[in-house]
Write an enzyme that holds these catalytic residues in place. Structure first.
Site, PDB file in Angstrom:
ATOM      1  N   CYS A  87      16.379 -12.094  28.746  1.00 54.42           N
ATOM      2  CA  CYS A  87      15.596 -11.249  29.651  1.00 54.42           C
ATOM      3  C   CYS A  87      15.226  -9.983  28.895  1.00 54.42           C
ATOM      4  O   CYS A  87      16.048  -9.449  28.145  1.00 54.42           O
ATOM      5  CB  CYS A  87      16.431 -10.915  30.883  1.00 54.42           C
ATOM      6  SG  CYS A  87      15.580  -9.876  32.095  1.00 54.42           S
TER       7      CYS A  87
ATOM      8  N   HIS B 207      12.586 -17.436  37.209  1.00 57.27           N
ATOM      9  CA  HIS B 207      13.190 -16.254  36.583  1.00 57.27           C
ATOM     10  C   HIS B 207      12.495 -14.986  37.101  1.00 57.27           C
ATOM     11  O   HIS B 207      13.163 -13.993  37.434  1.00 57.27           O
ATOM     12  CB  HIS B 207      13.070 -16.373  35.049  1.00 57.27           C
ATOM     13  CG  HIS B 207      13.613 -15.214  34.270  1.00 57.27           C
ATOM     14  ND1 HIS B 207      14.713 -15.313  33.448  1.00 57.27           N
ATOM     15  CD2 HIS B 207      13.204 -13.924  34.179  1.00 57.27           C
ATOM     16  CE1 HIS B 207      14.957 -14.128  32.886  1.00 57.27           C
ATOM     17  NE2 HIS B 207      14.039 -13.266  33.311  1.00 57.27           N
ATOM     18  N   GLU B 208      11.158 -15.035  37.212  1.00 58.40           N
ATOM     19  CA  GLU B 208      10.398 -13.857  37.667  1.00 58.40           C
ATOM     20  C   GLU B 208      10.580 -13.602  39.161  1.00 58.40           C
ATOM     21  O   GLU B 208      10.762 -12.451  39.571  1.00 58.40           O
ATOM     22  CB  GLU B 208       8.910 -14.015  37.329  1.00 58.40           C
ATOM     23  CG  GLU B 208       8.597 -14.224  35.859  1.00 58.40           C
ATOM     24  CD  GLU B 208       9.361 -13.309  34.923  1.00 58.40           C
ATOM     25  OE1 GLU B 208       9.619 -12.147  35.286  1.00 58.40           O
ATOM     26  OE2 GLU B 208       9.731 -13.761  33.831  1.00 58.40           O
TER      27      GLU B 208
ATOM     28  N   HIS C 282      13.695 -11.802  39.862  1.00 57.19           N
ATOM     29  CA  HIS C 282      13.640 -10.339  39.654  1.00 57.19           C
ATOM     30  C   HIS C 282      13.151  -9.613  40.911  1.00 57.19           C
ATOM     31  O   HIS C 282      13.583  -8.503  41.191  1.00 57.19           O
ATOM     32  CB  HIS C 282      12.711  -9.991  38.485  1.00 57.19           C
ATOM     33  CG  HIS C 282      13.350 -10.080  37.129  1.00 57.19           C
ATOM     34  ND1 HIS C 282      14.526  -9.430  36.806  1.00 57.19           N
ATOM     35  CD2 HIS C 282      12.953 -10.714  35.992  1.00 57.19           C
ATOM     36  CE1 HIS C 282      14.828  -9.672  35.522  1.00 57.19           C
ATOM     37  NE2 HIS C 282      13.895 -10.458  35.012  1.00 57.19           N
TER      38      HIS C 282
HETATM   39  C1  N9Y Z   1      11.017 -12.082  30.054  1.00 58.38           C
HETATM   40  C2  N9Y Z   1      11.690 -13.413  29.676  1.00 58.38           C
HETATM   41  C3  N9Y Z   1      11.349 -14.489  30.694  1.00 58.38           C
HETATM   42  C4  N9Y Z   1      11.795 -15.914  30.320  1.00 58.38           C
HETATM   43  C5  N9Y Z   1      13.268 -16.079  29.995  1.00 58.38           C
HETATM   44  C6  N9Y Z   1      13.601 -17.506  30.322  1.00 58.38           C
HETATM   45  C7  N9Y Z   1      12.534 -18.032  31.238  1.00 58.38           C
HETATM   46  C8  N9Y Z   1      11.567 -16.907  31.441  1.00 58.38           C
HETATM   47  C9  N9Y Z   1      11.217 -13.764  28.277  1.00 58.38           C
HETATM   48  C10 N9Y Z   1      14.115 -12.624  26.398  1.00 58.38           C
HETATM   49  C11 N9Y Z   1      13.699 -12.927  24.982  1.00 58.38           C
HETATM   50  C12 N9Y Z   1      12.818 -14.103  24.854  1.00 58.38           C
HETATM   51  C13 N9Y Z   1      11.679 -14.048  25.852  1.00 58.38           C
HETATM   52  C14 N9Y Z   1      10.908 -15.348  25.765  1.00 58.38           C
HETATM   53  C15 N9Y Z   1       8.885 -16.244  24.671  1.00 58.38           C
HETATM   54  C16 N9Y Z   1       9.073 -17.605  24.911  1.00 58.38           C
HETATM   55  C17 N9Y Z   1       8.102 -18.508  24.523  1.00 58.38           C
HETATM   56  C18 N9Y Z   1       6.991 -18.034  23.900  1.00 58.38           C
HETATM   57  C19 N9Y Z   1       6.853 -16.683  23.696  1.00 58.38           C
HETATM   58  C20 N9Y Z   1      10.984 -11.587  32.429  1.00 58.38           C
HETATM   59  N1  N9Y Z   1      11.606 -11.529  31.245  1.00 58.38           N
HETATM   60  N2  N9Y Z   1      12.097 -13.750  27.223  1.00 58.38           N
HETATM   61  N3  N9Y Z   1      13.431 -13.422  27.412  1.00 58.38           N
HETATM   62  N4  N9Y Z   1       9.789 -15.241  25.008  1.00 58.38           N
HETATM   63  N5  N9Y Z   1       7.790 -15.820  24.081  1.00 58.38           N
HETATM   64  O1  N9Y Z   1      12.810 -10.980  31.195  1.00 58.38           O
HETATM   65  O2  N9Y Z   1      10.057 -14.035  28.114  1.00 58.38           O
HETATM   66  O3  N9Y Z   1      11.276 -16.331  26.334  1.00 58.38           O
HETATM   67  O4  N9Y Z   1      11.542 -11.346  33.472  1.00 58.38           O
HETATM   68 NI    NI Z   2      13.751 -11.154  33.036  1.00 59.55          NI
END
Ligand code: N9Y
Ligand code: NI
Length: 187
Positions: free
Chosen positions: A114, A157-158, A161
Site C-alpha cells: 500500500c 483494496h481501494e 480504503h
Molecule cells: C496503491 C497499491 C494498490 C494495489 C496493492 C495491491 C492491489 C492494489 C499499489 C504498494 C507498492 C506496489 C504498488 C503496486 C503497481 C502494480 C502493477 C503495475 C504498476 C492504493 N494503494 N501498490 N502497493 N504497483 N504498479 O495503496 O498500487 O501494486 O490504495
Molecule cells: Ni492502499
C-alpha cells in the site's frame, strides 16, 4: 500535482475512518481532485516522471490516502499482454459499492502492499474473485461494472480504503499464508 508528500501514512486516523458519500451534483472541486488522482497514477507508472518526482508506482489511489474523507477512488491498471498501450482499466469512481460478489476468492501470490504503508507485511490477502460495482463517474452518471481477478482485487483494496480498512486486516494472524478451500492464488 499530487506527489508522495500528499499521501498520508498508516497511523493517521483518516485511514481508519469510514469516508463520507459524495453528494450529487458532483462539485468542481471533486472533479478536479478525481482527475488529479488518476494523473498521479499515470505519472507514477511513467518511468521518467516517476524518477523525476520520486513517485512509487501505484495502480490505485483512494481519497482518504490524501487525507480527504470522501468516497472517491482512482484506478489505472496497465495492460500486461502489451500489444496495445490501452490500460486494462483506467477510471475514477465516486461512491463505489460492491453490490454482488462471487463465493470464490483469490489472492495475489506476492501478497499486497500500500502506498500508505512503508513496510512489508507478508501474507495472503483473500478477496472476492468477481465483483459487481456501482459508482458515479466524474460526469455524475451512474455506472455498473463487473470485474474479475486482478482488477477485482485492486478495486477491493481501494473500496476498503473508503471504509477505513487496510489490506493487512485480511491477513490471517496465526498463519499469514493460510489458504481456505475457496481461495485461489492469482498468477
Ligand atoms: C496503491 C497499491 C494498490 C494495489 C496493492 C495491491 C492491489 C492494489 C499499489 C504498494 C507498492 C506496489 C504498488 C503496486 C503497481 C502494480 C502493477 C503495475 C504498476 C492504493 N494503494 N501498490 N502497493 N504497483 N504498479 O495503496 O498500487 O501494486 O490504495
Ligand atoms: Ni492502499
Amino acid at each position: 500535482m499530487i506527489t508522495m508528500k500528499n499521501i498520508i501514512l498508516e497511523g493517521n486516523p483518516t485511514l481508519r475512518t469510514p469516508a463520507e458519500e459524495i453528494t450529487f451534483p458532483i462539485g468542481e472541486d471533486i472533479q478536479t481532485m478525481g482527475q488529479e488522482m488518476l494523473e498521479f497514477l499515470k505519472n507514477s507508472q511513467d518511468a521518467e516522471l516517476a524518477e523525476k518526482y520520486q513517485l512509487r508506482a501505484g495502480v490505485g489511489l483512494a481519497a482518504p490516502q490524501l487525507d480527504v474523507g470522501k468516497k472517491m477512488i482512482a484506478v489505472h491498471i496497465p495492460n500486461v499482454d502489451d500489444e496495445t498501450n490501452e490500460p486494462l482499466l483506467s477510471t475514477v469512481m465516486i461512491n463505489p459499492k460492491i453490490v454482488s460478489h462471487s463465493v470464490q476468492s483469490a489472492c495475489l501470490a506476492e501478497g499486497e502492499g500500500c502506498l500508505s504503508v512503508n513496510r512489508d507485511v507478508p501474507g495472503y490477502v483473500p478477496r472476492h474473485t468477481r465483483v459487481t460495482v456501482t459508482y458515479l463517474d466524474l460526469d455524475g452518471e451512474k455506472q455498473k461494472i463487473r470485474l474479475k481477478d486482478y482488477p477485482a482485487i485492486v478495486i477491493q483494496h481501494e473500496i476498503d480504503h473508503t471504509n477505513g480498512i487496510m489490506f493487512y486486516d485480511h491477513i490471517n494472524n496465526e498463519d499469514p499464508f493460510h489458504l481456505d478451500e475457496n481461495v485461489s492464488i492469482l498468477s
